[in-house]
Design an enzyme around this catalytic site. Structure first.
Site, PDB file in Angstrom:
ATOM      1  N   ASP A  33       0.816  -1.081  -0.065  1.00  0.00           N
ATOM      2  CA  ASP A  33      -0.064  -0.004  -0.081  1.00  0.00           C
ATOM      3  C   ASP A  33       0.953   1.298  -0.070  1.00  0.00           C
ATOM      4  O   ASP A  33       0.422   2.041  -0.593  1.00  0.00           O
ATOM      5  CB  ASP A  33      -0.870   0.175   1.117  1.00  0.00           C
ATOM      6  CG  ASP A  33      -2.041  -0.890   1.259  1.00  0.00           C
ATOM      7  OD1 ASP A  33      -2.255  -1.539  -0.266  1.00  0.00           O
ATOM      8  OD2 ASP A  33      -2.718  -1.087   2.161  1.00  0.00           O
ATOM      9  N   GLY A  34       2.002   1.334   0.612  1.00  0.00           N
ATOM     10  CA  GLY A  34       2.968   2.314   0.726  1.00  0.00           C
ATOM     11  C   GLY A  34       3.528   2.928  -0.796  1.00  0.00           C
ATOM     12  O   GLY A  34       3.149   3.863  -1.043  1.00  0.00           O
ATOM     13  N   ASN A  88      -5.203   8.631   1.815  1.00  0.00           N
ATOM     14  CA  ASN A  88      -5.603   7.973   3.221  1.00  0.00           C
ATOM     15  C   ASN A  88      -5.913   9.235   4.222  1.00  0.00           C
ATOM     16  O   ASN A  88      -7.118   9.121   4.469  1.00  0.00           O
ATOM     17  CB  ASN A  88      -4.495   7.150   3.756  1.00  0.00           C
ATOM     18  CG  ASN A  88      -4.410   5.821   3.207  1.00  0.00           C
ATOM     19  OD1 ASN A  88      -5.301   5.434   2.359  1.00  0.00           O
ATOM     20  ND2 ASN A  88      -3.584   4.823   3.560  1.00  0.00           N
ATOM     21  N   ALA A 146     -11.513   5.477   1.845  1.00  0.00           N
ATOM     22  CA  ALA A 146     -10.467   4.444   1.633  1.00  0.00           C
ATOM     23  C   ALA A 146      -9.538   4.389   2.554  1.00  0.00           C
ATOM     24  O   ALA A 146      -8.697   3.131   2.568  1.00  0.00           O
ATOM     25  CB  ALA A 146      -9.716   5.108   0.184  1.00  0.00           C
ATOM     26  N   ALA A 203      -7.163   2.281   7.797  1.00  0.00           N
ATOM     27  CA  ALA A 203      -5.830   2.392   8.140  1.00  0.00           C
ATOM     28  C   ALA A 203      -5.597   2.954   9.547  1.00  0.00           C
ATOM     29  O   ALA A 203      -6.002   2.373  10.458  1.00  0.00           O
ATOM     30  CB  ALA A 203      -4.969   2.915   6.774  1.00  0.00           C
ATOM     31  N   TYR A 260      -8.539   3.731  11.657  1.00  0.00           N
ATOM     32  CA  TYR A 260      -9.230   2.619  12.490  1.00  0.00           C
ATOM     33  C   TYR A 260      -8.350   2.480  13.737  1.00  0.00           C
ATOM     34  O   TYR A 260      -8.955   1.912  14.833  1.00  0.00           O
ATOM     35  CB  TYR A 260      -9.439   1.286  11.627  1.00  0.00           C
ATOM     36  CG  TYR A 260     -10.069   0.035  11.861  1.00  0.00           C
ATOM     37  CD1 TYR A 260     -11.195   0.308  12.720  1.00  0.00           C
ATOM     38  CD2 TYR A 260      -9.787  -1.114  11.704  1.00  0.00           C
ATOM     39  CE1 TYR A 260     -12.198  -0.773  13.109  1.00  0.00           C
ATOM     40  CE2 TYR A 260     -10.556  -2.221  12.236  1.00  0.00           C
ATOM     41  CZ  TYR A 260     -11.562  -1.920  12.869  1.00  0.00           C
ATOM     42  OH  TYR A 260     -12.454  -2.868  13.516  1.00  0.00           O
ATOM     43  N   SER A 261      -6.982   2.163  13.518  1.00  0.00           N
ATOM     44  CA  SER A 261      -6.126   2.000  14.706  1.00  0.00           C
ATOM     45  C   SER A 261      -6.344   3.109  15.798  1.00  0.00           C
ATOM     46  O   SER A 261      -6.057   2.566  16.961  1.00  0.00           O
ATOM     47  CB  SER A 261      -4.602   2.026  14.280  1.00  0.00           C
ATOM     48  OG  SER A 261      -4.422   0.880  13.203  1.00  0.00           O
ATOM     49  N   ALA A 280      -5.339   9.526  21.067  1.00  0.00           N
ATOM     50  CA  ALA A 280      -5.067   9.590  22.444  1.00  0.00           C
ATOM     51  C   ALA A 280      -5.728  10.673  23.253  1.00  0.00           C
ATOM     52  O   ALA A 280      -4.874  11.528  23.753  1.00  0.00           O
ATOM     53  CB  ALA A 280      -3.628   9.083  22.735  1.00  0.00           C
TER      54      ALA A 280
END
Length: 262
Positions: free
Chosen positions: A51-52, A121, A159, A163, A166-167, A186
């Site tokens: 993906d990168g 992204n 899209a 990534a 979501y994290s 955070a």
């Protein structure tokens, strides 16, 4: 339906590859088998990697308006298809398109310089030191968060929502939903705020409230600018890229499937 102009003959393909050995070996094999054209002269661009490398390809050649069919030969391949050497013209003829609009980011730094970049992204603001960042968030000129104390905050496209977003416990956004995710990273204050889903037409303005004591950087995909004091983000109105996917693994289905992964 594939956007390729003519599928009765073998399409002109521009093969590109990341620097890893397996991708470079595949690049040589694919060019020997199917030929090779420059991205400017090709009907379709085919990056080989993860993906990168796909994001690098979109940043470098997205303005050409050529459809992109990536094949996974890297660590992460959410935006890629399975690598197979056989039957590539037939796969391209049957591929399903996904149309993506990038984010436009404009950052003002402490030194008074401005930096612009695109992000397919996400755009993320991150603290540069051990101290939490203090950020004010305006949407369409109206302040929505007076002071967010956090490690950072990001704006994600659909899209990119599976990534980094979501994290950081942000929502997964369906393709074609015409919304963006605003997700804190955070957060400390306000403690209960978990972000927002807003219309794609929204303009975001992030102000760093104490930039000298609590410096902040901004990253648009992989392009970083440090010591920012203000960042403006909006969806591009005139840039769009088309990714091609095998029908059995199209991007929309992948995004849906991610929401049911346990």
């Amino acid at each position: 339906m594939s956007p390729l102009p003519s599928l009765s003959a073998t399409p002109r393909i521009a093969f590109l590859a990341s620097s890893i050995t397996v991708a470079q070996q595949a690049l040589e094999q694919m060019r020997l088998r199917y030929g090779h054209h420059s991205p400017q002269d090709a009907d379709v661009i085919c990056p080989l990697g993860g993906d990168g490398f796909m994001l690098q390809t979109l940043h470098r050649y997205g303005m050409l308006g050529k459809p992109v069919f990536g094949m996974k030969l890297g660590t992460v391949g959410f935006l890629m298809n399975q690598y197979r050497e056989d039957d590539l013209p037939q796969r391209l003829a049957l591929a399903e398109p996904a149309h993506l609009r990038p984010l436009e980011m404009l950052a003002l730094t402490e030194s008074g310089t401005t930096t612009g970049s695109l992000a397919y992204n996400e755009v993320s603001l991150l603290r540069q030191t051990r101290q939490a960042a203090h950020i004010r968030i305006d949407l369409n000129g109206q302040t929505r968060v007076d002071e967010l104390m956090c490690d950072g905050v990001l704006v994600s496209t659909p899209a990119g929502s599976t990534a980094y977003n979501y994290s950081a416990y942000g929502p997964i956004l369906p393709l074609g939903s015409h919304v963006l995710a605003l997700t804190p990273i955070a957060p400390y204050r306000p403690r209960r705020w978990r972000g927002a889903i807003v219309k794609a037409e929204t303009e975001f303005r992030m102000q760093v409230l104490d930039p000298y004591k609590r410096p902040v950087s901004v990253t648009a995909d992989s392009h970083e600018t440090r010591d920012v004091i203000e960042v403006t983000i909006r969806e591009s109105r005139d840039r769009q890229v088309t990714l091609l996917f095998d029908p059995e693994h199209n991007l929309e289905e992948r995004i849906i499937s991610e929401q049911f992964t346990v």
